[in-house]
Write an enzyme that holds these catalytic residues in place. Structure first.
Site, PDB file in Angstrom:
ATOM      1  N   HIS A 100     -25.877  -8.655 -33.048  1.00  0.00           N
ATOM      2  CA  HIS A 100     -26.074  -9.553 -31.898  1.00  0.00           C
ATOM      3  C   HIS A 100     -26.756  -8.794 -30.749  1.00  0.00           C
ATOM      4  O   HIS A 100     -26.345  -8.897 -29.595  1.00  0.00           O
ATOM      5  CB  HIS A 100     -24.740 -10.139 -31.443  1.00  0.00           C
ATOM      6  CG  HIS A 100     -24.193 -11.185 -32.378  1.00  0.00           C
ATOM      7  ND1 HIS A 100     -24.763 -12.434 -32.501  1.00  0.00           N
ATOM      8  CD2 HIS A 100     -23.147 -11.153 -33.242  1.00  0.00           C
ATOM      9  CE1 HIS A 100     -24.080 -13.137 -33.397  1.00  0.00           C
ATOM     10  NE2 HIS A 100     -23.102 -12.388 -33.870  1.00  0.00           N
ATOM     11  N   GLU A 131     -20.370  -9.907 -37.279  1.00  0.00           N
ATOM     12  CA  GLU A 131     -21.583 -10.520 -37.818  1.00  0.00           C
ATOM     13  C   GLU A 131     -22.788  -9.588 -37.710  1.00  0.00           C
ATOM     14  O   GLU A 131     -23.822  -9.941 -37.159  1.00  0.00           O
ATOM     15  CB  GLU A 131     -21.866 -11.844 -37.093  1.00  0.00           C
ATOM     16  CG  GLU A 131     -20.759 -12.864 -37.251  1.00  0.00           C
ATOM     17  CD  GLU A 131     -21.013 -14.153 -36.485  1.00  0.00           C
ATOM     18  OE1 GLU A 131     -20.572 -15.214 -36.953  1.00  0.00           O
ATOM     19  OE2 GLU A 131     -21.654 -14.095 -35.410  1.00  0.00           O
ATOM     20  N   ASP A 138     -25.872 -10.985 -26.059  1.00  0.00           N
ATOM     21  CA  ASP A 138     -26.041 -11.484 -27.422  1.00  0.00           C
ATOM     22  C   ASP A 138     -27.534 -11.514 -27.736  1.00  0.00           C
ATOM     23  O   ASP A 138     -28.359 -11.055 -26.938  1.00  0.00           O
ATOM     24  CB  ASP A 138     -25.411 -12.870 -27.597  1.00  0.00           C
ATOM     25  CG  ASP A 138     -24.768 -13.027 -28.974  1.00  0.00           C
ATOM     26  OD1 ASP A 138     -25.508 -13.000 -29.972  1.00  0.00           O
ATOM     27  OD2 ASP A 138     -23.546 -13.162 -29.033  1.00  0.00           O
TER      28      ASP A 138
END
Length: 756
Positions: free
Chosen positions: A261, A324, A190
């Site tokens: 990420h 995301e 991440d």
């Protein structure tokens, strides 16, 4: 399945099994208790291949639980035997996870056509044993035929935000095995850390595994320390963990995040970003703008990484994230814009789909499949991809209707980083409110799907994100006992209408957790609360409940701490004035639970009828519309159960005061937490009406004024008569570039509407 085993199954099914109240979680599909007991002593032997993991596991587990050291033998004529009977299946169409557990006079037999079934039968047997040293143990005669409903029964753990040592990862796998889970989703990369050794690119761990500080407290506080933090798993570590999980019949699905990420990876290799500028491993939580740039050298890099990942993990699926992914960098990148034109793509969303499909083709070429979060649906789903639905169930429903396999993991029921008890009494969490009972109420197969479409639901999993979880002990606290509820849901034997019965079995598991030194949450023993309209139409009714005996709750109404001499709870408490209620559970003259405290602030809207044009998102809907007029002010530091969350929708609420009242002010509370994509509304407008049909605007509050008042809006005006009050808060809409969550829909969080 052998012919004899199949006939036994049919016979027992036709006899009509009565569900015995065995202390087993997940509850077996079919079981029947009979008169009589089996006597387990040190003379009992385990009949199994002495080299088999299952036999050795059972031998060791019985010794740890009871102190009995049983011999493991390949043949025996002794009268007291535990027989692990692994049968040869008649054909390939057998259920590897099915088992039969039979306890009769001199024989405990676990029968299955695969070691998976044997292992699950062992777990059921272990839950029937006492957890103290005994020389003689009596086990009731029982017949169990059992198998799971869903093929994906999973738990996730985020090791990127906080790193957990190898030995704890093994413990985590043990915890899954205890409750017959079969999938461990391991989140390894991440923005805040790269946790897996890639031999071709050592800088990924030399640089990407370490950050120069971390957030302290909640994201809203924007505070950081300067402590270097990190760690990673070597490939030797991973091989060891994979082998450990395989013995326990658990598949590890690794997650390598892309295209978003990615900041930890880009800190080591900035040339794979759009800006090519040096950046550091992220210190802050949330969603960050720097993502992988879809150029050929990036794909070559990711293919190299995935080649090593695939060699380490034998799982059918490789998780590629896909969630995301801000489009800010892509919008300002000449390469990305040229690629959109060259490939005839509509926009950056289709560029993300192009990215994921490129990766899917490579993974497929290695004989594997990809799975990703439900954002991979946007711009077109990769042909063979499976979808993990986290933003509610809508993504999973859409994917199943397109004949793609789905793992359900909605935040409403499956996010174990949410609070599980009263937030005031809980360790800091990201937000939300997901108690055990809510987990137990989950149905992974949405009613919107047809019978054929529902076949694409593989199962479900719960996610444990670790921004606010730093230690193994805290992981355990968030996992237990909610994993028990999830395991029964996924086994297919949960009965939400009989939650009390499940709760009783769950509580019987707690001594086992204590023996294993597992730091489980005791929040179910808290006094829980519920508000509802008062039957008198004036104020509200405040209901108190205990997992044990609600009549043993003591409470006060003046803000003082409860004691054994305080008022005994019997019926809902009528709240007609501003006051503070404190309550706790007492037993044997002593307080046995934390004190629950709730302050009520009443106004003319409290307890009145309220209607919403748009319903809140299922993740943040505890109490429904009534929570806006329940007299309870939402906690701004622990936004758990008191806030309603609207995702991409306006909050439009109308309160019926019941009669014409003289009013002179209207108040409403809003929340902002940009790291969680929660933004103040564009504007708030308040209205009044005498008939509920014709509304008069009183005042429009701008976004600047909302921000300057930190979301606490009070509109004062010349006194007027009205029966109805309306509040319209306009959602911020699509999040602008440069802000957390850019390109996604905003969350709008609303709490108490007050009228004076």
């Amino acid at each position: 399945m052998s012919r004899n085993y199949f006939l036994l199954f049919i016979l027992m099914f036709n006899l009509g099994f009565s569900q015995a109240q065995l202390p087993i979680i997940p509850q077996p599909k079919m079981s029947k208790s009979r008169d009589g007991v089996f006597i387990l002593t040190s003379k009992t032997v385990i009949l199994a291949n002495p080299k088999s993991f299952e036999g050795q596991f059972l031998q060791k587990s019985i010794a740890q639980l009871t102190g009995l050291n049983l011999k493991l033998v390949s043949a025996s004529k002794l009268p007291s035997v535990i027989n692990l009977n692994l049968m040869k299946p008649a054909n390939d169409n057998y259920d590897k996870e099915q088992y039969n557990l039979s306890i009769t006079n001199n024989l405990i037999q676990i029968q299955a056509a695969d070691n998976k079934g044997i292992f699950y039968g062992i777990q059921s047997l272990l839950q029937m044993l006492p957890i103290s040293n005994q020389t003689e143990i009596k086990l009731p005669f029982v017949e169990i035929i059992d198998k799971p409903k869903y093929s994906w029964r999973g738990m996730h753990l985020d090791c990127a935000r906080h790193f957990f040592p190898k030995e704890f990862i093994k413990k985590y796998i043990d915890y899954l095995a205890m409750y017959k889970m079969n999938t461990f989703h391991w989140h390894l990369t991440d923005d805040q850390g790269w946790r897996i050794e890639i031999k071709k690119y050592p800088k990924l761990t030399e640089v990407g595994a370490w950050r120069n500080g971390s957030m302290v407290g909640h994201y809203n506080d924007q505070k950081y320390d300067d402590k270097k933090y990190g760690g990673y798993y070597t490939q030797a570590d991973i091989k060891e963990i994979v082998a450990y999980a395989n013995e326990r019949h658990i598949t590890i699905v690794p997650e390598i995040e892309m295209p978003g990420h990615a900041q930890a990876a880009l800190s080591a290799f900035p040339q794979f970003s759009c800006t090519r500028k040096p950046i550091e491993v992220a210190k802050q939580w949330g969603v960050l703008d720097d993502v992988f740039c879809p150029k050929e050298e990036t794909f070559a890099f990711l293919e190299d990484v995935l080649t090593e990942v695939i060699a380490l993990f034998p799982s059918q699926y490789i998780h590629v994230g896909g969630d995301e992914c801000p489009k800010t960098r892509w919008k300002n990148c000449s390469h990305c814009q040229n690629l959109i034109k060259e490939k005839g793509l509509k926009d950056e969303h289709e560029l993300q789909s192009y990215f994921v499909q490129r990766i899917e083709k490579f993974v497929n070429s290695k004989g594997r499949k990809i799975i990703g979060w439900d954002e991979i649906l946007e711009g077109g789903l990769a042909p063979n991809a499976a979808v993990m639905s986290w933003r509610g169930t809508e993504g999973g429903i859409a994917a199943a209707k397109q004949k793609h396999y789905v793992v359900m993991s909605p935040g409403s029921h499956c996010y174990f980083d949410h609070y599980q008890g009263e937030p005031k009494n809980e360790p800091l969490a990201i937000g939300g409110y997901t108690p055990v009972e809510k987990v137990y109420s989950f149905n992974p197969t949405p009613k919107e799907l047809s019978f054929e479409e529902s076949k694409y639901i593989l199962g479900a999993q719960a996610n444990l994100w670790t921004e606010y979880i730093e230690t193994p002990e805290h992981v355990e606290y968030m996992l237990f006992p909610r994993i028990m509820a999830l395991s029964e849901v996924l086994w297919g034997t949960s009965k939400p209408e009989q939650y009390k019965e499940f709760q009783n079995r769950m509580i019987q598991q707690f001594p086992l957790l204590e023996k294993k030194n597992i730091n489980y949450s005791k929040s179910i023993f808290e006094v829980t609360t519920q508000v509802s309209p008062s039957q008198t139409g004036n104020g509200i009714a405040f209901t108190l409940k205990s997992a044990n005996d609600s009549s043993k709750i003591k409470y006060t109404t003046d803000g003082s701490n409860p004691s054994i001499q305080s008022l005994s709870y019997s019926n809902p408490i009528e709240i007609n004035n501003n006051q503070t209620i404190k309550a706790a559970y007492f037993e044997g003259g002593k307080q046995k639970s934390a004190t629950v405290e709730q302050t009520f602030y009443l106004n003319k809207a409290t307890g009145k009828k309220i209607e919403l044009v748009h319903q809140p998102h299922e993740n943040y809907s505890i109490g429904g519309a009534f929570s806006l007029v329940d007299g309870m002010i939402g906690n701004r530091t622990k936004f758990g159960r008191d806030w309603l969350g609207f995702w991409g929708k306006d909050a439009v609420a109308t309160v019926d005061l019941g009669k014409k009242e003289e009013i002179h002010s209207i108040s409403v509370s809003m929340l902002s937490n940009e790291g969680s994509w929660i933004y103040y509304p564009k504007s708030i407008e308040v209205f009044s009406s005498v008939d509920g049909q014709n509304f008069q605007s009183i005042q429009l509050v701008s976004s600047e004024e909302i921000k300057s008042n930190k979301g606490e809006i009070v509109v004062k005006f010349t006194a007027q008569k009205a029966q109805f009050v309306k509040v319209i808060a306009l959602n911020n809409g699509t999040i602008a570039d440069g802000y957390p969550g850019a390109g996604a829909q905003s969350w709008l969080f609303v709490d108490e509407i007050g009228v004076e």
